[in-house]
Write a protein that holds these residues in place. Structure first.
Motif, PDB file in Angstrom:
ATOM      1  N   GLU A  14       0.788  -1.197  -0.122  1.00 28.19           N
ATOM      2  CA  GLU A  14       0.032  -0.113  -0.071  1.00 28.19           C
ATOM      3  C   GLU A  14       0.771   1.333   0.104  1.00 28.19           C
ATOM      4  O   GLU A  14       0.366   2.251  -0.222  1.00 28.19           O
ATOM      5  CB  GLU A  14      -0.861   0.008   1.193  1.00 28.19           C
ATOM      6  N   VAL A  15       1.984   1.092   0.198  1.00 25.63           N
ATOM      7  CA  VAL A  15       2.908   2.491   0.296  1.00 25.63           C
ATOM      8  C   VAL A  15       3.396   2.933  -1.113  1.00 25.63           C
ATOM      9  O   VAL A  15       4.061   1.953  -1.408  1.00 25.63           O
ATOM     10  CB  VAL A  15       4.150   2.103   1.281  1.00 25.63           C
ATOM     11  N   ARG A  16       3.031   3.905  -1.411  1.00 28.12           N
ATOM     12  CA  ARG A  16       3.234   4.463  -2.762  1.00 28.12           C
ATOM     13  C   ARG A  16       4.918   5.000  -2.688  1.00 28.12           C
ATOM     14  O   ARG A  16       5.536   4.978  -3.763  1.00 28.12           O
ATOM     15  CB  ARG A  16       2.386   5.500  -3.229  1.00 28.12           C
ATOM     16  N   GLU A  17       4.926   5.770  -1.848  1.00 32.25           N
ATOM     17  CA  GLU A  17       6.348   6.489  -1.438  1.00 32.25           C
ATOM     18  C   GLU A  17       6.491   7.118  -0.287  1.00 32.25           C
ATOM     19  O   GLU A  17       5.646   7.315   0.657  1.00 32.25           O
ATOM     20  CB  GLU A  17       6.361   7.783  -2.519  1.00 32.25           C
ATOM     21  N   LEU A  18       7.829   7.124   0.261  1.00 28.13           N
ATOM     22  CA  LEU A  18       8.132   7.537   1.546  1.00 28.13           C
ATOM     23  C   LEU A  18       9.109   8.859   1.119  1.00 28.13           C
ATOM     24  O   LEU A  18      10.065   8.771   0.570  1.00 28.13           O
ATOM     25  CB  LEU A  18       8.986   6.495   2.518  1.00 28.13           C
ATOM     26  N   GLU A  19       8.535   9.875   1.822  1.00 27.24           N
ATOM     27  CA  GLU A  19       9.437  11.112   1.567  1.00 27.24           C
ATOM     28  C   GLU A  19      10.259  11.263   2.888  1.00 27.24           C
ATOM     29  O   GLU A  19       9.503  11.481   3.992  1.00 27.24           O
ATOM     30  CB  GLU A  19       8.651  12.393   1.423  1.00 27.24           C
ATOM     31  N   LEU A  20      11.412  11.509   3.036  1.00 30.74           N
ATOM     32  CA  LEU A  20      12.301  11.868   3.991  1.00 30.74           C
ATOM     33  C   LEU A  20      12.674  13.411   3.911  1.00 30.74           C
ATOM     34  O   LEU A  20      13.372  13.898   2.968  1.00 30.74           O
ATOM     35  CB  LEU A  20      13.544  10.954   4.167  1.00 30.74           C
ATOM     36  N   LEU A  21      12.005  14.034   4.706  1.00 29.28           N
ATOM     37  CA  LEU A  21      12.154  15.612   4.781  1.00 29.28           C
ATOM     38  C   LEU A  21      13.355  15.992   5.447  1.00 29.28           C
ATOM     39  O   LEU A  21      13.216  15.830   6.642  1.00 29.28           O
ATOM     40  CB  LEU A  21      10.830  16.171   5.229  1.00 29.28           C
ATOM     41  N   SER A  22      14.179  16.861   4.923  1.00 29.97           N
ATOM     42  CA  SER A  22      15.169  17.404   5.376  1.00 29.97           C
ATOM     43  C   SER A  22      14.851  18.482   6.104  1.00 29.97           C
ATOM     44  O   SER A  22      14.613  19.593   5.389  1.00 29.97           O
ATOM     45  CB  SER A  22      16.401  17.665   4.458  1.00 29.97           C
ATOM     46  N   LEU A  23      14.900  18.912   7.607  1.00 30.53           N
ATOM     47  CA  LEU A  23      14.709  20.053   8.024  1.00 30.53           C
ATOM     48  C   LEU A  23      15.847  20.921   8.696  1.00 30.53           C
ATOM     49  O   LEU A  23      16.855  20.141   9.030  1.00 30.53           O
ATOM     50  CB  LEU A  23      13.670  19.615   9.047  1.00 30.53           C
ATOM     51  N   GLU A  24      15.541  21.988   9.001  1.00 24.73           N
ATOM     52  CA  GLU A  24      16.558  22.814   9.647  1.00 24.73           C
ATOM     53  C   GLU A  24      16.829  22.261  11.140  1.00 24.73           C
ATOM     54  O   GLU A  24      15.985  22.108  11.517  1.00 24.73           O
ATOM     55  CB  GLU A  24      16.041  24.434   9.602  1.00 24.73           C
ATOM     56  N   GLY A  25      17.971  22.328  11.375  1.00 24.06           N
ATOM     57  CA  GLY A  25      18.428  21.765  12.823  1.00 24.06           C
ATOM     58  C   GLY A  25      19.387  20.526  12.514  1.00 24.06           C
ATOM     59  O   GLY A  25      19.450  19.807  13.737  1.00 24.06           O
ATOM     60  N   GLY A  26      19.210  19.672  11.209  1.00 23.42           N
ATOM     61  CA  GLY A  26      20.008  18.725  11.332  1.00 23.42           C
ATOM     62  C   GLY A  26      19.319  17.482  11.701  1.00 23.42           C
ATOM     63  O   GLY A  26      19.829  16.261  11.774  1.00 23.42           O
ATOM     64  N   PHE A  27      17.628  17.407  11.602  1.00 24.15           N
ATOM     65  CA  PHE A  27      16.967  16.240  11.748  1.00 24.15           C
ATOM     66  C   PHE A  27      16.115  15.968  10.510  1.00 24.15           C
ATOM     67  O   PHE A  27      15.921  16.828   9.574  1.00 24.15           O
ATOM     68  CB  PHE A  27      16.332  16.270  12.879  1.00 24.15           C
ATOM     69  N   TYR A  28      15.377  14.758  10.234  1.00 23.32           N
ATOM     70  CA  TYR A  28      14.653  14.441   9.207  1.00 23.32           C
ATOM     71  C   TYR A  28      13.226  13.893   9.677  1.00 23.32           C
ATOM     72  O   TYR A  28      13.068  13.537  10.792  1.00 23.32           O
ATOM     73  CB  TYR A  28      15.500  13.426   8.360  1.00 23.32           C
ATOM     74  N   LEU A  29      12.128  14.101   8.947  1.00 20.49           N
ATOM     75  CA  LEU A  29      10.866  13.527   9.232  1.00 20.49           C
ATOM     76  C   LEU A  29      10.379  12.696   7.911  1.00 20.49           C
ATOM     77  O   LEU A  29      10.757  13.187   6.940  1.00 20.49           O
ATOM     78  CB  LEU A  29       9.786  14.676   9.407  1.00 20.49           C
ATOM     79  N   ALA A  30       9.826  11.624   8.133  1.00 19.51           N
ATOM     80  CA  ALA A  30       9.491  10.776   7.219  1.00 19.51           C
ATOM     81  C   ALA A  30       7.856  10.849   6.843  1.00 19.51           C
ATOM     82  O   ALA A  30       7.050  10.988   8.012  1.00 19.51           O
ATOM     83  CB  ALA A  30       9.619   9.282   7.657  1.00 19.51           C
ATOM     84  N   ARG A  31       7.461  10.932   5.880  1.00 21.36           N
ATOM     85  CA  ARG A  31       6.100  11.396   5.473  1.00 21.36           C
ATOM     86  C   ARG A  31       5.753  10.123   4.435  1.00 21.36           C
ATOM     87  O   ARG A  31       6.224   9.807   3.357  1.00 21.36           O
ATOM     88  CB  ARG A  31       5.668  12.582   4.685  1.00 21.36           C
ATOM     89  N   VAL A  32       4.655   9.218   4.844  1.00 20.80           N
ATOM     90  CA  VAL A  32       4.460   8.099   4.024  1.00 20.80           C
ATOM     91  C   VAL A  32       3.203   8.390   3.227  1.00 20.80           C
ATOM     92  O   VAL A  32       2.138   8.804   3.683  1.00 20.80           O
ATOM     93  CB  VAL A  32       3.982   6.817   4.927  1.00 20.80           C
ATOM     94  N   GLY A  33       3.419   8.173   1.953  1.00 22.61           N
ATOM     95  CA  GLY A  33       2.274   8.310   0.927  1.00 22.61           C
ATOM     96  C   GLY A  33       1.497   7.266   0.529  1.00 22.61           C
ATOM     97  O   GLY A  33       2.095   6.107   0.146  1.00 22.61           O
ATOM     98  N   LEU A  34       0.272   7.202   0.991  1.00 23.68           N
ATOM     99  CA  LEU A  34      -0.668   6.006   0.570  1.00 23.68           C
ATOM    100  C   LEU A  34      -1.558   6.440  -0.499  1.00 23.68           C
ATOM    101  O   LEU A  34      -1.524   7.763  -0.710  1.00 23.68           O
ATOM    102  CB  LEU A  34      -1.333   5.449   1.743  1.00 23.68           C
TER     103      LEU A  34
END
Length: 101
Positions: A14-34
């Motif tokens: 079911e997972v179409r894509e995972l976006e790993l978002l590079s954010l200020e401060g040197g960390f990342y968030l993962a956004r899962v596309g369904l």
């Protein structure tokens, strides 16, 4: 979406894509596309999971069936200078959960 739900969705294809978002401060968030929307990967306390790198994501998802992934990074020069007109799209770099850079 927590890690268990992501694993189940990935196993079902079911997972179409995972976006790993590079954010200020040197960390990342993962956004899962369904098919029915995008969901942020959450930790055990239901807060957005802060990741340190692509390799951190790979370690976290090492037993999850593979799916397409992309690193998303805004161009800080465009944000600071604002020299171009119109919509400025982020840099999107595909990567694999199994293969190193």
């Amino acid at each position: 979406m927590n890690l268990q739900a992501l694993t189940e969705r990935a196993a079902n294809g079911e997972v179409r894509e995972l976006e790993l978002l590079s954010l200020e401060g040197g960390f990342y968030l993962a956004r899962v596309g369904l098919d029915h929307g995008q969901f942020t990967l959450l930790d055990d306390t239901a807060k957005p999971m802060h990741l340190r790198s692509i390799n951190h994501l790979r370690e976290l998802l090492q037993f999850v069936p593979p799916f397409p992934c992309v690193l998303v990074q805004q161009c800080v020069h465009d944000e600071m200078c604002g020299s171009r007109e119109g919509r400025i799209e982020p840099l999107r770099i595909p990567f694999s959960l199994t293969a190193p850079w």
